[in-house]
Design a protein around this motif. Structure first.
Motif, short mmCIF file in Angstrom:
data_model
loop_
_atom_site.label_atom_id
_atom_site.label_comp_id
_atom_site.label_asym_id
_atom_site.label_seq_id
_atom_site.Cartn_x
_atom_site.Cartn_y
_atom_site.Cartn_z
N SER A 201 0.85 -1.20 0.00
CA SER A 201 0.00 0.00 0.00
C SER A 201 0.88 1.24 0.00
CB SER A 201 -0.91 0.01 1.23
OG SER A 201 -0.16 0.26 2.41
N ARG B 178 -3.78 5.39 4.40
CA ARG B 178 -3.16 4.57 3.36
C ARG B 178 -4.07 4.42 2.15
NH1 ARG B 178 1.46 1.90 4.24
NH2 ARG B 178 2.40 2.24 6.31
N HIS B 179 -3.44 4.31 0.98
CA HIS B 179 -4.12 4.04 -0.29
C HIS B 179 -3.83 2.60 -0.68
CE1 HIS B 179 -5.46 4.90 -4.50
NE2 HIS B 179 -4.63 3.89 -4.75
N ASP C 276 -4.41 -0.49 -3.52
CA ASP C 276 -4.83 -1.05 -4.80
C ASP C 276 -5.00 -2.56 -4.60
OD1 ASP C 276 -4.87 1.28 -6.40
OD2 ASP C 276 -2.68 1.26 -6.48
N THR D 33 -10.07 -1.03 -5.00
CA THR D 33 -9.26 0.15 -4.66
C THR D 33 -9.88 0.87 -3.46
OG1 THR D 33 -8.56 0.45 -6.94
CG2 THR D 33 -8.36 2.35 -5.50
N PRO E 214 -9.04 4.31 -1.65
CA PRO E 214 -8.19 5.52 -1.65
C PRO E 214 -7.81 5.99 -0.25
CG PRO E 214 -10.06 5.77 -3.14
CD PRO E 214 -10.32 4.55 -2.32
N GLU E 215 -8.73 5.85 0.70
CA GLU E 215 -8.46 6.36 2.05
C GLU E 215 -8.88 5.34 3.09
OE1 GLU E 215 -8.50 11.14 2.07
OE2 GLU E 215 -10.46 10.20 2.19
#
Length: 319
Positions: free
Chosen positions: A15, A32-33, A35, A94, A96-97
């Protein structure tokens, strides 16, 4: 780097860390982001509270010996106590936050003892994953507002309250055993409350923490915060902020100091922060407030005539 500070990077290597809490030694907060991908297997050395703030993903993992699956949406939380092993964590979408709060065991234990009169040795949090928790979401969003910037003195007082709120929620909602807090007096003794007021006035230009105020009242931070609000109708953070604004108003009235000097003399770390808080609480900037006072013909310093504002003058006419 302490074990708390290293947990996020160790556990979530695939991440991206996009935010963090600055200058805080008691706990680590990371934004954290994620994928799609697999995370490493890890036994936590501290308690982790995670909550999704934005995005959506299906997640599969093994936690506490059981294979699990959940749909992560904003407000869905994970409570992973220290010592629990997680493995096979697969994120399929995904996110994002995603906010992650790493709490050392000592912080939960100290909160249990000082705030709830519970023996820390008997405190055991349950493992909970993929559960909607509006309170954790609310606390997480408040933490989110403190990330990636230096903390102001007032922020530190606010942070103390957030830590206590989180610890209290974990103990009351995710405790593995039932417990009852001890009965306490419902109000703060007036003499103790006055000591707190005097302490705030004496340190209006300095950093003030919730622990400082609680110590003056000879109470735990948790009970002090609750009783202070019952006695005054305000949280300690709100009360201190209002006193700083009132002190700033008086200095603006005297017109002897620059705005930067007033900001520093009333506990704000910069003129920008002072202006932002002042406008939020009064509806005008410090400069606009000073100009308004000047337009109302404030008597010169030393003049025996009392200051009369427009509102007071209007009330006298009506009477």
């Amino acid at each position: 780097m302490s074990f708390v500070e290293s947990q996020g990077d160790r556990k979530y290597r695939t991440s991206e860390r996009v935010g963090g809490l600055v200058d805080c030694s008691s706990l680590q907060v990371e934004l954290r982001h994620f994928d799609p991908g697999w995370q490493v297997d890890l036994t936590l050395e501290c308690t982790e509270v995670a909550v999704l703030l934005s995005g959506q993903s299906k997640i599969r993992w093994t936690g506490d010996g059981h294979r699990r699956e959940a749909i992560a949406r904003p407000g869905v939380a994970w409570i992973c106590p220290a010592g629990v092993h997680e493995s096979g964590v697969e994120i399929m979408g995904t996110m994002p936050e995603s906010l992650h709060i790493f709490i050392p065991p000592s912080l939960v234990g100290e909160s249990a003892l000082s705030n709830f009169d519970i023996d820390p040795a008997k405190v055991q949090l349950a493992y909970a994953g993929g559960v909607p928790d509006p309170r954790v979401l609310q606390i997480g969003q408040l933490f989110r507002g403190l990330l990636n910037r230096s903390l102001e003195p007032a922020d530190r007082l606010f942070l103390d309250g957030l830590q206590m709120a989180l610890a209290g929620h974990l103990l009351s909602t995710y405790s593995a055993v039932r417990w009852q807090p001890a009965e306490r007096a419902a109000t703060v003794d007036p003499k103790r409350l006055q000591r707190v007021f005097d302490f705030i006035e004496a340190r209006i230009a300095a950093e003030i923490s919730l622990h400082d105020l609680a110590a003056e009242a000879c109470l735990s931070p948790f009970h002090f915060a609750r009783m202070f609000r019952k006695a005054t109708g305000l949280t300690p953070h709100r009360y201190v902020t209002e006193r700083r604004i009132e002190a700033a108003k008086e200095k603006l009235r005297l017109a002897r100091s620059t705005l930067v000097e007033i900001a520093l003399d009333t506990g704000f770390s910069s003129q920008g922060n002072f202006t932002r808080v002042f406008r939020k609480m009064t509806g005008s900037t410090p400069g606009q407030y000073r100009a308004l006072l000047s337009s109302q013909r404030v008597p010169p310093i030393g003049d025996s005539a009392p200051f009369v504002d427009a509102g007071s003058r209007e009330r006298k006419i009506r009477t």
